[in-house]
Every structure is written in structure tokens, then in C-alpha cells.
Design a protein around this motif. Structure first.
Motif, PDB file in Angstrom:
ATOM      1  N   GLU A  14       0.829  -1.209   0.000  1.00  0.00           N
ATOM      2  CA  GLU A  14       0.000   0.000   0.000  1.00  0.00           C
ATOM      3  C   GLU A  14       0.865   1.260   0.000  1.00  0.00           C
ATOM      4  O   GLU A  14       0.522   2.264  -0.611  1.00  0.00           O
ATOM      5  N   GLY A  15       1.998   1.203   0.697  1.00  0.00           N
ATOM      6  CA  GLY A  15       2.863   2.366   0.777  1.00  0.00           C
ATOM      7  C   GLY A  15       3.865   2.451  -0.353  1.00  0.00           C
ATOM      8  O   GLY A  15       4.151   3.547  -0.859  1.00  0.00           O
ATOM      9  N   SER A  16       4.412   1.299  -0.770  1.00  0.00           N
ATOM     10  CA  SER A  16       5.434   1.294  -1.827  1.00  0.00           C
ATOM     11  C   SER A  16       5.460  -0.077  -2.490  1.00  0.00           C
ATOM     12  O   SER A  16       6.019  -1.026  -1.917  1.00  0.00           O
ATOM     13  N   PRO A  17       4.890  -0.210  -3.673  1.00  0.00           N
ATOM     14  CA  PRO A  17       4.940  -1.499  -4.383  1.00  0.00           C
ATOM     15  C   PRO A  17       6.364  -1.968  -4.649  1.00  0.00           C
ATOM     16  O   PRO A  17       6.637  -3.174  -4.634  1.00  0.00           O
ATOM     17  N   PHE A  18       7.282  -1.010  -4.886  1.00  0.00           N
ATOM     18  CA  PHE A  18       8.671  -1.382  -5.147  1.00  0.00           C
ATOM     19  C   PHE A  18       9.313  -2.029  -3.921  1.00  0.00           C
ATOM     20  O   PHE A  18       9.970  -3.066  -4.021  1.00  0.00           O
ATOM     21  N   LEU A  19       9.107  -1.428  -2.747  1.00  0.00           N
ATOM     22  CA  LEU A  19       9.659  -2.015  -1.522  1.00  0.00           C
ATOM     23  C   LEU A  19       9.009  -3.356  -1.219  1.00  0.00           C
ATOM     24  O   LEU A  19       9.666  -4.275  -0.713  1.00  0.00           O
ATOM     25  N   ALA A  20       7.725  -3.474  -1.518  1.00  0.00           N
ATOM     26  CA  ALA A  20       7.048  -4.756  -1.317  1.00  0.00           C
ATOM     27  C   ALA A  20       7.659  -5.840  -2.197  1.00  0.00           C
ATOM     28  O   ALA A  20       7.779  -6.997  -1.779  1.00  0.00           O
ATOM     29  N   GLN A  21       8.062  -5.448  -3.411  1.00  0.00           N
ATOM     30  CA  GLN A  21       8.718  -6.405  -4.299  1.00  0.00           C
ATOM     31  C   GLN A  21      10.065  -6.833  -3.741  1.00  0.00           C
ATOM     32  O   GLN A  21      10.424  -8.010  -3.798  1.00  0.00           O
ATOM     33  N   LEU A  22      10.808  -5.877  -3.188  1.00  0.00           N
ATOM     34  CA  LEU A  22      12.088  -6.213  -2.567  1.00  0.00           C
ATOM     35  C   LEU A  22      11.881  -7.166  -1.392  1.00  0.00           C
ATOM     36  O   LEU A  22      12.653  -8.108  -1.197  1.00  0.00           O
TER      37      LEU A  22
END
Length: 262
Positions: free
Chosen positions: A199-207
Motif C-alpha cells: 500500500e505504501g510502496s509497491p517497489f519495496l514490497a517487491q524487494l
């Protein structure tokens, strides 16, 4: 059998070191207990949790982070055990161990297993304290979680072993630990579900989804509630195999990274 005798001797040495360093047990428990008793109280109202597997109902934030804190214990202990390897190498005892007439991979695995068993003991003590605090998984979870903790400890210990094979000085390794521990811990599902991170950062969620620590924590989480998370177990085993192979190669004086630095 000489292989078994070597394993028992290394386990005995690690046990004596652990008993002689009582502050190590206290330090290992203080970190997760601070998160459980203090940070969880503050985050409980700010971080809402939906019903997600393996939970069948809404849970408190303390309940959610306990598996992540078990992973934290394994992570810090794995790095600390590897730190002792760098110290042993500086003192010369590591060189003596690796010159034993046994396969190098077996000696390293014995050292890794000894450190991991210490992690398992620390995790069990933490689970006992968490139960007194009111976080009580099903009774079967206390048994089912042991293999998951062992696997997570082996994987994280192998990571530390790999790092110790390329870092020769004690001061440098202590600094590198911070660059490994904190990104692995915070970029994972230890403190918050991946959907919340997305919800906050899809990129960080991917990491986070690529972080092996995430999969180790999820394997522990599901096992603690008597469930099997095969994808998490598979990725954890794969990460362990990669880290262990790199560590064995790194400690091989004929081919490893240390030979390049000599």
C-alpha cells in the motif's frame, strides 16, 4: 566414527562458549522483548491487520510479530556466531579446525549446526516469555515450529558463514553486520504484512518478496500454527544451499575468495 566425534566436539565447544557468555543469552532476548513489550504497544493502534493466513481471525499486533522476532533471534545469532569465526581465525584456532583430516564442508556444517542449536534454544525461551505475555499459539505449534526455526537458523547462519569467508578483520565484519541485518529485517514481513507494505510502496514490497528472510519468517509463522508453507520452505532451502555452497567455496584455500586475498 570420526565424523560424529568431530561434530560432538564442536557442539560441546560451542555449548561451553554459550554457557560462559551468559550476557549473550540476555542480549539475544532483550532485542525481541523490547519489540514485543514496547514497540508493539505503540504500533498496535497505528497498524491495522486484516485476517490473513495462517490466522483464522483478527489478531493483536503482538501475535503477528512473534514469528518475525523469532527470525530476528536467528538472524542476530547467525551473525554473532560468524563473528566468532572471524575472531577464531584471527586467533589461529579456526585454521587448526580446518586442518583436521575431515572434509571442510563437514567441519563448517558442524560449526553452523552448533550455532543454530543455540538459536533454537533462545527461540524456545522467547516463546515461553511470549506465552506469559499472552501470545500463545496452538500447542502443536510449539513442536511444529522447531524444524522451521532450525531451517531458518541454518540459512541465516550460512549467510553469516559466507560473509565471514570474505571478511578477514573483526572490525570490518562488525560493520558489515549492520548493513546486512537491518535491511534484511526491515525489508521483510517480520513487522508488517507485505500487503501493508505494498500500500505504501509497491517497489519495496517487491524487494521484501525477494528477501530470503521474509520466507524464513513466513515458514516459522505458518509452522507456529501447525501449517505448512511449501513456497516459503522451498525458498529458504534454496537460499541455504546457495549461502552454504558459497561459504564452503570461500573457505577453500585452493579456490576460495580468501586465496585471492592472500
Amino acid at each position: 566414527m570420526i565424523w560424529l566425534r568431530a561434530l560432538v566436539a564442536i557442539l560441546h565447544r560451542e555449548a561451553l562458549r554459550f554457557v560462559g557468555q551468559r550476557g549473550r543469552l540476555v542480549a539475544a532476548l532483550v532485542r525481541p522483548l523490547v519489540w514485543l513489550f514496547i514497540f508493539a504497544a505503540g504500533f498496535r493502534a497505528a497498524l491495522g491487520l486484516s485476517i490473513i493466513p495462517p490466522y483464522q481471525t483478527y489478531i493483536t499486533y503482538e501475535t503477528y510479530i512473534v514469528p518475525g522476532l523469532l527470525g530476528m533471534i536467528c538472524l542476530f545469532n547467525g551473525m554473532q556466531s560468524s563473528l566468532s569465526l572471524v575472531y577464531d581465525r584471527e586467533m589461529g584456532s579456526m585454521r587448526l579446525l580446518l586442518t583436521a583430516p575431515l572434509p571442510r564442508w563437514w567441519l563448517l556444517f558442524s560449526k553452523l549446526l552448533a550455532g543454530t542449536l543455540v538459536s533454537v534454544l533462545q527461540c524456545l525461551l522467547f516463546l515461553g516469555i511470549a506465552a506469559l505475555w499472552g501470545v500463545r499459539p496452538p500447542a502443536v505449534g510449539y513442536v511444529a515450529v522447531l524444524p522451521a526455526i532450525l531451517l531458518a537458523g541454518l540459512m541465516l547462519g550460512a549467510l553469516g558463514l559466507m560473509l565471514s569467508s570474505v571478511i578477514r578483520q573483526l572490525e570490518n565484519f562488525a560493520g558489515v553486520m549492520n548493513f546486512v541485518i537491518f535491511p534484511m529485517f526491515f525489508l521483510s514481513s517480520a513487522l508488517y504484512p507485505l500487503w501493508k507494505m505494498k500500500e505504501g510502496s509497491p517497489f519495496l514490497a517487491q524487494l521484501c518478496s525477494f528477501n530470503p528472510f521474509t520466507h524464513a519468517v513466513e515458514a516459522i509463522r505458518f509452522a507456529l500454527y501447525g501449517q505448512l508453507n511449501l513456497p516459503a520452505l522451498g525458498w529458504t532451502v534454496l537460499a541455504f544451499a546457495i549461502f552454504a555452497a558459497a561459504a564452503v567455496r570461500g573457505y577453500d584455500p585452493a579456490r576460495g575468495m580468501q586465496a585471492k586475498k592472500a
